[in-house]
Design a protein around this motif. Structure first.
Motif, PDB file in Angstrom:
ATOM      1  N   ARG A 203       0.833  -1.203   0.000  1.00  0.00           N
ATOM      2  CA  ARG A 203       0.000   0.000   0.000  1.00  0.00           C
ATOM      3  C   ARG A 203       0.872   1.258   0.000  1.00  0.00           C
ATOM      4  N   ILE A 204       0.272   2.367  -0.399  1.00  0.00           N
ATOM      5  CA  ILE A 204       1.017   3.613  -0.551  1.00  0.00           C
ATOM      6  C   ILE A 204       1.162   4.322   0.792  1.00  0.00           C
ATOM      7  N   TYR A 205       2.399   4.560   1.196  1.00  0.00           N
ATOM      8  CA  TYR A 205       2.731   5.450   2.305  1.00  0.00           C
ATOM      9  C   TYR A 205       3.781   6.423   1.798  1.00  0.00           C
ATOM     10  N   LYS A 206       3.531   7.706   1.996  1.00  0.00           N
ATOM     11  CA  LYS A 206       4.497   8.701   1.559  1.00  0.00           C
ATOM     12  C   LYS A 206       5.309   9.181   2.750  1.00  0.00           C
ATOM     13  N   THR A 207       6.588   8.891   2.727  1.00  0.00           N
ATOM     14  CA  THR A 207       7.486   9.347   3.787  1.00  0.00           C
ATOM     15  C   THR A 207       8.421  10.401   3.217  1.00  0.00           C
ATOM     16  N   PRO A 208       8.400  11.623   3.744  1.00  0.00           N
ATOM     17  CA  PRO A 208       9.262  12.683   3.209  1.00  0.00           C
ATOM     18  C   PRO A 208      10.738  12.298   3.281  1.00  0.00           C
ATOM     19  N   ASP A 209      11.511  12.873   2.381  1.00  0.00           N
ATOM     20  CA  ASP A 209      12.955  12.602   2.330  1.00  0.00           C
ATOM     21  C   ASP A 209      13.666  13.472   3.362  1.00  0.00           C
ATOM     22  N   LEU A 210      13.385  13.186   4.630  1.00  0.00           N
ATOM     23  CA  LEU A 210      13.956  13.921   5.750  1.00  0.00           C
ATOM     24  C   LEU A 210      14.517  12.918   6.758  1.00  0.00           C
ATOM     25  N   GLU A 211      15.400  13.380   7.606  1.00  0.00           N
ATOM     26  CA  GLU A 211      15.958  12.499   8.629  1.00  0.00           C
ATOM     27  C   GLU A 211      14.882  12.105   9.635  1.00  0.00           C
ATOM     28  N   THR A 212      14.925  10.867  10.067  1.00  0.00           N
ATOM     29  CA  THR A 212      14.025  10.368  11.109  1.00  0.00           C
ATOM     30  C   THR A 212      14.855   9.762  12.235  1.00  0.00           C
ATOM     31  N   PRO A 213      14.280   9.564  13.409  1.00  0.00           N
ATOM     32  CA  PRO A 213      15.024   8.878  14.476  1.00  0.00           C
ATOM     33  C   PRO A 213      15.482   7.501  14.001  1.00  0.00           C
ATOM     34  N   LYS A 214      16.665   7.100  14.391  1.00  0.00           N
ATOM     35  CA  LYS A 214      17.212   5.817  13.950  1.00  0.00           C
ATOM     36  C   LYS A 214      16.631   4.680  14.787  1.00  0.00           C
ATOM     37  N   TYR A 215      16.273   3.600  14.102  1.00  0.00           N
ATOM     38  CA  TYR A 215      15.737   2.439  14.812  1.00  0.00           C
ATOM     39  C   TYR A 215      16.002   1.163  14.028  1.00  0.00           C
ATOM     40  N   GLN A 216      15.928   0.046  14.741  1.00  0.00           N
ATOM     41  CA  GLN A 216      15.985  -1.287  14.141  1.00  0.00           C
ATOM     42  C   GLN A 216      14.625  -1.944  14.325  1.00  0.00           C
ATOM     43  N   TYR A 229      14.795   1.860  19.299  1.00  0.00           N
ATOM     44  CA  TYR A 229      15.196   3.205  18.925  1.00  0.00           C
ATOM     45  C   TYR A 229      16.515   3.584  19.576  1.00  0.00           C
ATOM     46  N   SER A 230      17.365   4.244  18.796  1.00  0.00           N
ATOM     47  CA  SER A 230      18.562   4.872  19.352  1.00  0.00           C
ATOM     48  C   SER A 230      18.156   6.166  20.053  1.00  0.00           C
ATOM     49  N   PRO A 231      18.978   6.667  20.974  1.00  0.00           N
ATOM     50  CA  PRO A 231      18.654   7.944  21.630  1.00  0.00           C
ATOM     51  C   PRO A 231      18.529   9.078  20.602  1.00  0.00           C
ATOM     52  N   PHE A 232      17.656  10.041  20.892  1.00  0.00           N
ATOM     53  CA  PHE A 232      17.516  11.215  20.038  1.00  0.00           C
ATOM     54  C   PHE A 232      17.130  12.415  20.896  1.00  0.00           C
ATOM     55  N   VAL A 233      17.204  13.592  20.299  1.00  0.00           N
ATOM     56  CA  VAL A 233      16.946  14.843  21.013  1.00  0.00           C
ATOM     57  C   VAL A 233      15.721  15.515  20.409  1.00  0.00           C
ATOM     58  N   ILE A 234      14.864  16.087  21.263  1.00  0.00           N
ATOM     59  CA  ILE A 234      13.652  16.750  20.787  1.00  0.00           C
ATOM     60  C   ILE A 234      13.574  18.173  21.339  1.00  0.00           C
ATOM     61  N   VAL A 235      12.842  19.002  20.620  1.00  0.00           N
ATOM     62  CA  VAL A 235      12.397  20.278  21.155  1.00  0.00           C
ATOM     63  C   VAL A 235      10.890  20.136  21.338  1.00  0.00           C
ATOM     64  N   VAL A 288      11.803  16.277  16.393  1.00  0.00           N
ATOM     65  CA  VAL A 288      13.101  15.629  16.588  1.00  0.00           C
ATOM     66  C   VAL A 288      14.183  16.481  15.943  1.00  0.00           C
ATOM     67  N   LEU A 289      15.266  16.708  16.642  1.00  0.00           N
ATOM     68  CA  LEU A 289      16.378  17.492  16.112  1.00  0.00           C
ATOM     69  C   LEU A 289      17.379  16.577  15.398  1.00  0.00           C
ATOM     70  N   PRO A 290      18.095  17.097  14.405  1.00  0.00           N
ATOM     71  CA  PRO A 290      19.029  16.263  13.633  1.00  0.00           C
ATOM     72  C   PRO A 290      20.032  15.543  14.533  1.00  0.00           C
ATOM     73  N   SER A 291      20.384  14.318  14.146  1.00  0.00           N
ATOM     74  CA  SER A 291      21.270  13.492  14.973  1.00  0.00           C
ATOM     75  C   SER A 291      22.667  14.096  15.105  1.00  0.00           C
ATOM     76  N   GLU A 292      23.044  14.959  14.170  1.00  0.00           N
ATOM     77  CA  GLU A 292      24.372  15.581  14.239  1.00  0.00           C
ATOM     78  C   GLU A 292      24.443  16.645  15.327  1.00  0.00           C
ATOM     79  N   LYS A 293      23.294  17.042  15.867  1.00  0.00           N
ATOM     80  CA  LYS A 293      23.249  18.082  16.889  1.00  0.00           C
ATOM     81  C   LYS A 293      23.402  17.477  18.280  1.00  0.00           C
TER      82      LYS A 293
END
Length: 382
Positions: A203-216, A229-235, A288-293
């Motif tokens: 089925r169709i799901y549209k996911t934007p080409d943006l960074e998301t939290p990393k997970y397995q 989920y790996s740790p991540f930072v939010i505002v 979610v803020l970018p993982s590089e931050k």
């Protein structure tokens, strides 16, 4: 999209019988008959097929080193879909391969299936563990993601499960390989349930080409996924409803430059809204803020009601759905997810999150990707 789903490290048991190289020692072939039996569990009414060697009684002349084969699979299986490939000399020429929708009676057929999957689906394979489960039997647990690039929206199909591999006691080669999917009850070939499970993932799901939290993805059942989920930072700031937008302008303003350094921060996806208690009386909306931050190097918010917080990550049960996520629909999905998790013996934490991946003003409702997440106290793939 820079999501990382299959970046985990394989944890291997310590063994003194580690192979010096990948290729197994050649030995003479023997013909063995396999038998198929069914074991129906009274606990979960699941039907499974066990393929093993007839009369699995170790003979005095058998010198099969199962520990060596376990170590070999830890080395070999991660190459299932890369250019190196698996070592075909580890398998009998007439190896019996079976999964819910395909079967082959030779190593050539099995390798043909692997090649076809590489051509059509661009598969990614993650091996979780390998264990001896019988005198001449080894079981593996895995996750496989397949991107169906022939369709314009490139759907990602996810399968998790186990493979039971029989070992020929005369030559130490694998003579049978049977896959069991976590997402279906009927794993017997040919399973129409398995076919429908595959089709519904197109089925169709549209996911934007943006960074998301990393997970397995550790496990996918018929009702939900379990992710790590790996740790991540939010505002974040306070909100009033799971499906509401109260506070979004404040957190979006932070990444658009309304902060102590007037720094613009790249947008990510999804936008989270979180309920912290069973009554859903305390809510927040989060970006979610970018993982590089690094949290210590981020600029301070200009508004007192906006804060930055680290999320430690962990295990989460996730239910994906499309359409416009109204409050009633989201709460219904949360109840369904929590009920499924509890019925499977897992321990969910209080509260939940709604993940919205799309801009509702630019995405048709049937293409929207939404998820309800519930953090778990713990999870094991044993």
């Amino acid at each position: 999209m820079t999501t990382t789903h299959l970046s985990g490290t394989i944890i291997r048991p310590i063994s003194g019988n580690y192979p010096a190289h990948r290729r197994l020692k050649q030995s003479s072939n023997s013909i063995f008959f396999i038998k198929q039996s069914r074991n129906r569990s009274l606990v979960n009414n699941r039907s499974c097929i066990r393929v093993s060697l007839v009369e699995q009684i170790p003979s005095k002349s058998s010198k099969v080193d199962i520990n060596r084969l376990v170590d070999f699979l830890y080395d070999d299986l991660p190459h299932l879909f890369d250019d190196q490939g698996i070592d075909r000399t580890a398998y009998d020429e007439q190896v019996k391969f079976l999964d819910p929708i395909t079967k082959y009676d030779s190593i050539s057929g099995y390798l043909f299936n692997i090649g076809m999957l590489k051509l059509v689906f661009s598969p990614k394979f993650q091996l979780h563990w390998v264990r001896q489960t019988g005198t001449y039997e080894i079981t593996t647990r895995w996750t496989m993601e397949m991107t169906f690039s022939l369709l314009p929206w490139k759907p990602v199909l996810v399968f998790t499960g186990t493979s039971v591999m029989g070992v020929n006691p005369e030559n130490g080669k694998f003579c049978s390989h049977v896959d069991y999917w976590d997402s279906i009850k009927n794993n017997e070939y040919f399973s129409t349930e398995a076919l429908m499970d595959l089709i519904k993932q197109l089925r169709i799901y549209k996911t934007p080409d943006l960074e998301t939290p990393k997970y397995q993805i550790l496990k996918r059942t018929a009702a939900y996924e379990v992710r790590k989920y790996s740790p991540f930072v939010i505002v974040e700031t306070q909100s009033d409803k799971l499906a509401g937008n109260t506070g979004f302008n404040d957190v979006a303003g932070y990444i658009f430059g309304k902060n102590s350094r007037e720094e613009k921060i790249p947008m990510t996806t999804p936008v989270f809204t979180q309920a912290f208690d069973p009554e859903m009386s305390k809510m927040s909306i989060q970006i979610v803020l970018p993982s590089e931050k690094d949290i210590n190097s981020l600029p301070d918010p200009n508004k007192e009601n906006v804060s930055i917080r680290s999320v430690q990550g962990g295990f989460a049960a996730v239910l994906k759905f499309s359409g416009k996520p109204t409050e009633d629909i989201v709460r219904e999905k949360e109840k369904l997810l929590r009920s499924s998790v509890l019925s499977d013996g897992l321990k969910p934490k209080d509260g939940c999150l709604l993940a919205r991946y799309n801009d509702p003003g630019r995405t048709k409702s049937f293409m929207m990707r939404n998820e309800v997440l519930i953090w778990l106290e713990e999870f094991s793939l044993d």
